[in-house]
Design a protein around this motif. Structure first.
Motif, PDB file in Angstrom:
ATOM      1  N   ASP A  77      26.334  25.969  29.871  1.00 12.95           N
ATOM      2  CA  ASP A  77      27.510  25.985  30.748  1.00 12.95           C
ATOM      3  C   ASP A  77      28.315  27.267  30.567  1.00 12.95           C
ATOM      4  OD1 ASP A  77      26.831  23.530  31.787  1.00 12.95           O
ATOM      5  OD2 ASP A  77      28.247  22.403  30.541  1.00 12.95           O
ATOM      6  N   TYR A  78      28.456  27.694  29.316  1.00  9.01           N
ATOM      7  CA  TYR A  78      29.197  28.916  29.009  1.00  9.01           C
ATOM      8  C   TYR A  78      28.532  30.131  29.654  1.00  9.01           C
ATOM      9  CZ  TYR A  78      30.641  32.966  26.281  1.00  9.01           C
ATOM     10  OH  TYR A  78      31.063  34.201  25.894  1.00  9.01           O
ATOM     11  N   GLU A  79      27.226  30.277  29.455  1.00 11.66           N
ATOM     12  CA  GLU A  79      26.507  31.423  30.013  1.00 11.66           C
ATOM     13  C   GLU A  79      26.585  31.429  31.542  1.00 11.66           C
ATOM     14  OE1 GLU A  79      25.283  34.044  28.476  1.00 11.66           O
ATOM     15  OE2 GLU A  79      25.850  33.196  26.538  1.00 11.66           O
ATOM     16  N   ALA A  80      26.420  30.265  32.151  1.00 12.64           N
ATOM     17  CA  ALA A  80      26.483  30.176  33.616  1.00 12.64           C
ATOM     18  C   ALA A  80      27.884  30.537  34.125  1.00 12.64           C
ATOM     19  CB  ALA A  80      26.090  28.775  34.076  1.00 12.64           C
ATOM     20  N   ALA A  81      28.919  30.046  33.457  1.00  8.89           N
ATOM     21  CA  ALA A  81      30.296  30.339  33.864  1.00  8.89           C
ATOM     22  C   ALA A  81      30.601  31.826  33.729  1.00  8.89           C
ATOM     23  CB  ALA A  81      31.284  29.520  33.032  1.00  8.89           C
ATOM     24  N   MET A  82      30.154  32.437  32.642  1.00  8.32           N
ATOM     25  CA  MET A  82      30.409  33.857  32.430  1.00  8.32           C
ATOM     26  C   MET A  82      29.671  34.699  33.477  1.00  8.32           C
ATOM     27  SD  MET A  82      32.625  33.641  30.174  1.00  8.32           S
ATOM     28  CE  MET A  82      32.931  35.376  29.993  1.00  8.32           C
ATOM     29  N   LYS A  83      28.462  34.305  33.840  1.00 11.63           N
ATOM     30  CA  LYS A  83      27.729  35.026  34.883  1.00 11.63           C
ATOM     31  C   LYS A  83      28.460  34.940  36.217  1.00 11.63           C
ATOM     32  CE  LYS A  83      23.079  34.705  32.998  1.00 11.63           C
ATOM     33  NZ  LYS A  83      21.750  34.117  33.151  1.00 11.63           N
ATOM     34  N   ARG A  84      28.922  33.722  36.557  1.00 10.50           N
ATOM     35  CA  ARG A  84      29.663  33.556  37.819  1.00 10.50           C
ATOM     36  C   ARG A  84      30.920  34.420  37.804  1.00 10.50           C
ATOM     37  NH1 ARG A  84      28.671  28.168  36.609  1.00 10.50           N
ATOM     38  NH2 ARG A  84      30.872  27.714  36.216  1.00 10.50           N
ATOM     39  N   MET A  85      31.621  34.401  36.685  1.00 10.30           N
ATOM     40  CA  MET A  85      32.861  35.157  36.576  1.00 10.30           C
ATOM     41  C   MET A  85      32.592  36.662  36.717  1.00 10.30           C
ATOM     42  SD  MET A  85      35.662  35.423  33.471  1.00 10.30           S
ATOM     43  CE  MET A  85      35.578  33.696  33.129  1.00 10.30           C
ATOM     44  N   ARG A  86      31.618  37.159  35.996  1.00  8.19           N
ATOM     45  CA  ARG A  86      31.319  38.601  36.056  1.00  8.19           C
ATOM     46  C   ARG A  86      30.898  39.037  37.458  1.00  8.19           C
ATOM     47  NH1 ARG A  86      28.321  37.773  30.738  1.00  8.19           N
ATOM     48  NH2 ARG A  86      29.924  38.260  29.204  1.00  8.19           N
ATOM     49  N   ARG A  87      30.050  38.242  38.092  1.00  5.05           N
ATOM     50  CA  ARG A  87      29.577  38.601  39.430  1.00  5.05           C
ATOM     51  C   ARG A  87      30.717  38.647  40.435  1.00  5.05           C
ATOM     52  NH1 ARG A  87      24.509  34.635  39.023  1.00  5.05           N
ATOM     53  NH2 ARG A  87      23.102  36.020  37.899  1.00  5.05           N
ATOM     54  N   LYS A  88      31.524  37.604  40.445  1.00  2.00           N
ATOM     55  CA  LYS A  88      32.625  37.559  41.413  1.00  2.00           C
ATOM     56  C   LYS A  88      33.658  38.639  41.133  1.00  2.00           C
ATOM     57  CE  LYS A  88      32.510  32.878  43.196  1.00  2.00           C
ATOM     58  NZ  LYS A  88      33.323  31.684  43.481  1.00  2.00           N
ATOM     59  N   LEU A  89      33.974  38.868  39.859  1.00  3.17           N
ATOM     60  CA  LEU A  89      34.947  39.916  39.530  1.00  3.17           C
ATOM     61  C   LEU A  89      34.400  41.294  39.884  1.00  3.17           C
ATOM     62  CD1 LEU A  89      36.459  38.633  36.172  1.00  3.17           C
ATOM     63  CD2 LEU A  89      37.558  38.713  38.427  1.00  3.17           C
ATOM     64  N   ALA A  90      33.119  41.511  39.656  1.00  2.55           N
ATOM     65  CA  ALA A  90      32.514  42.800  40.012  1.00  2.55           C
ATOM     66  C   ALA A  90      32.620  43.034  41.514  1.00  2.55           C
ATOM     67  CB  ALA A  90      31.057  42.850  39.555  1.00  2.55           C
ATOM     68  N   ARG A  91      32.322  41.998  42.298  1.00  2.00           N
ATOM     69  CA  ARG A  91      32.420  42.136  43.764  1.00  2.00           C
ATOM     70  C   ARG A  91      33.867  42.355  44.182  1.00  2.00           C
ATOM     71  NH1 ARG A  91      28.211  37.615  44.526  1.00  2.00           N
ATOM     72  NH2 ARG A  91      30.058  36.323  44.341  1.00  2.00           N
ATOM     73  N   LEU A  92      34.807  41.675  43.530  1.00  2.00           N
ATOM     74  CA  LEU A  92      36.222  41.847  43.850  1.00  2.00           C
ATOM     75  C   LEU A  92      36.645  43.286  43.592  1.00  2.00           C
ATOM     76  CD1 LEU A  92      39.028  40.617  44.564  1.00  2.00           C
ATOM     77  CD2 LEU A  92      39.306  40.230  42.112  1.00  2.00           C
ATOM     78  N   TYR A  93      36.276  43.819  42.449  1.00  2.00           N
ATOM     79  CA  TYR A  93      36.681  45.180  42.099  1.00  2.00           C
ATOM     80  C   TYR A  93      35.918  46.235  42.884  1.00  2.00           C
ATOM     81  CZ  TYR A  93      39.618  43.269  38.472  1.00  2.00           C
ATOM     82  OH  TYR A  93      40.589  42.592  37.807  1.00  2.00           O
ATOM     83  N   GLU A  94      34.782  45.874  43.456  1.00  2.00           N
ATOM     84  CA  GLU A  94      34.047  46.796  44.317  1.00  2.00           C
ATOM     85  C   GLU A  94      34.621  46.791  45.729  1.00  2.00           C
ATOM     86  OE1 GLU A  94      30.035  45.463  44.003  1.00  2.00           O
ATOM     87  OE2 GLU A  94      29.748  46.357  42.038  1.00  2.00           O
ATOM     88  N   GLY A  95      35.539  45.879  45.993  1.00  2.00           N
ATOM     89  CA  GLY A  95      36.198  45.851  47.281  1.00  2.00           C
ATOM     90  C   GLY A  95      35.603  44.903  48.293  1.00  2.00           C
ATOM     91  N   ASP A  96      34.702  44.017  47.872  1.00  2.00           N
ATOM     92  CA  ASP A  96      34.110  43.052  48.787  1.00  2.00           C
ATOM     93  C   ASP A  96      35.101  41.919  48.996  1.00  2.00           C
ATOM     94  OD1 ASP A  96      32.639  41.278  50.244  1.00  2.00           O
ATOM     95  OD2 ASP A  96      30.993  41.109  48.820  1.00  2.00           O
ATOM     96  N   GLU A  97      35.742  41.890  50.136  1.00  2.00           N
ATOM     97  CA  GLU A  97      36.754  40.867  50.426  1.00  2.00           C
ATOM     98  C   GLU A  97      36.148  39.493  50.688  1.00  2.00           C
ATOM     99  OE1 GLU A  97      40.066  41.185  50.222  1.00  2.00           O
ATOM    100  OE2 GLU A  97      39.773  43.235  49.548  1.00  2.00           O
ATOM    101  N   HIS A  98      34.820  39.413  50.852  1.00  2.00           N
ATOM    102  CA  HIS A  98      34.166  38.143  51.135  1.00  2.00           C
ATOM    103  C   HIS A  98      33.489  37.594  49.899  1.00  2.00           C
ATOM    104  CE1 HIS A  98      34.919  38.928  55.321  1.00  2.00           C
ATOM    105  NE2 HIS A  98      34.405  40.133  55.158  1.00  2.00           N
ATOM    106  N   VAL A  99      34.175  37.627  48.772  1.00  2.00           N
ATOM    107  CA  VAL A  99      33.609  37.212  47.505  1.00  2.00           C
ATOM    108  C   VAL A  99      33.383  35.744  47.475  1.00  2.00           C
ATOM    109  CG1 VAL A  99      33.952  37.187  45.025  1.00  2.00           C
ATOM    110  CG2 VAL A  99      34.727  39.122  46.366  1.00  2.00           C
TER     111      VAL A  99
END
Length: 109
Positions: free
Chosen positions: A87-109
């Motif tokens: 659960d921890y690994e899956a949550a961290m992957k979701r968090m990193r992916r979404k945050l990376a897209r947010l900081y890359e400017g993808d408004e449709h995260v």
């Protein structure tokens, strides 16, 4: 295979005790003479709101974010909430992916 390799490499870049973001530099570094401007405070609050909305339907990530914001370490969070390795690994992957897209400017995260 390539996606797994890339995400594994990203995962290795983060330490368990590492903060992903911090909204109040003066809280963690009280000896610092830096005081954020009003504009920086507004921007930080807007980012905090975006991040909260980004994970509003993900209770585990929301718990992790709230605990990190309060200064908890990842290891302590895992122990406090008895989060399994998977659960921890899956949550961290979701968090990193979404945050990376947010900081890359993808408004449709």
């Amino acid at each position: 295979g390539t996606m797994y390799s890339i995400s594994s490499n990203w995962g290795k870049q983060f330490k368990d005790e590492e903060f992903f973001f911090d909204f109040d530099d003066t809280k963690n570094f009280p000896e610092s003479s830096y005081l954020p401007s009003q504009e920086e405070k507004v921007f930080a609050k807007q980012m905090e709101d975006k991040i909260n909305r980004l994970f509003e339907d993900d209770p585990l990530v929301t718990i992790i974010i709230c605990e990190l914001k309060d200064g908890s370490k990842l290891r302590a969070i895992r122990e406090k909430y008895k989060i399994s390795d998977n659960d921890y690994e899956a949550a961290m992957k979701r968090m990193r992916r979404k945050l990376a897209r947010l900081y890359e400017g993808d408004e449709h995260v």
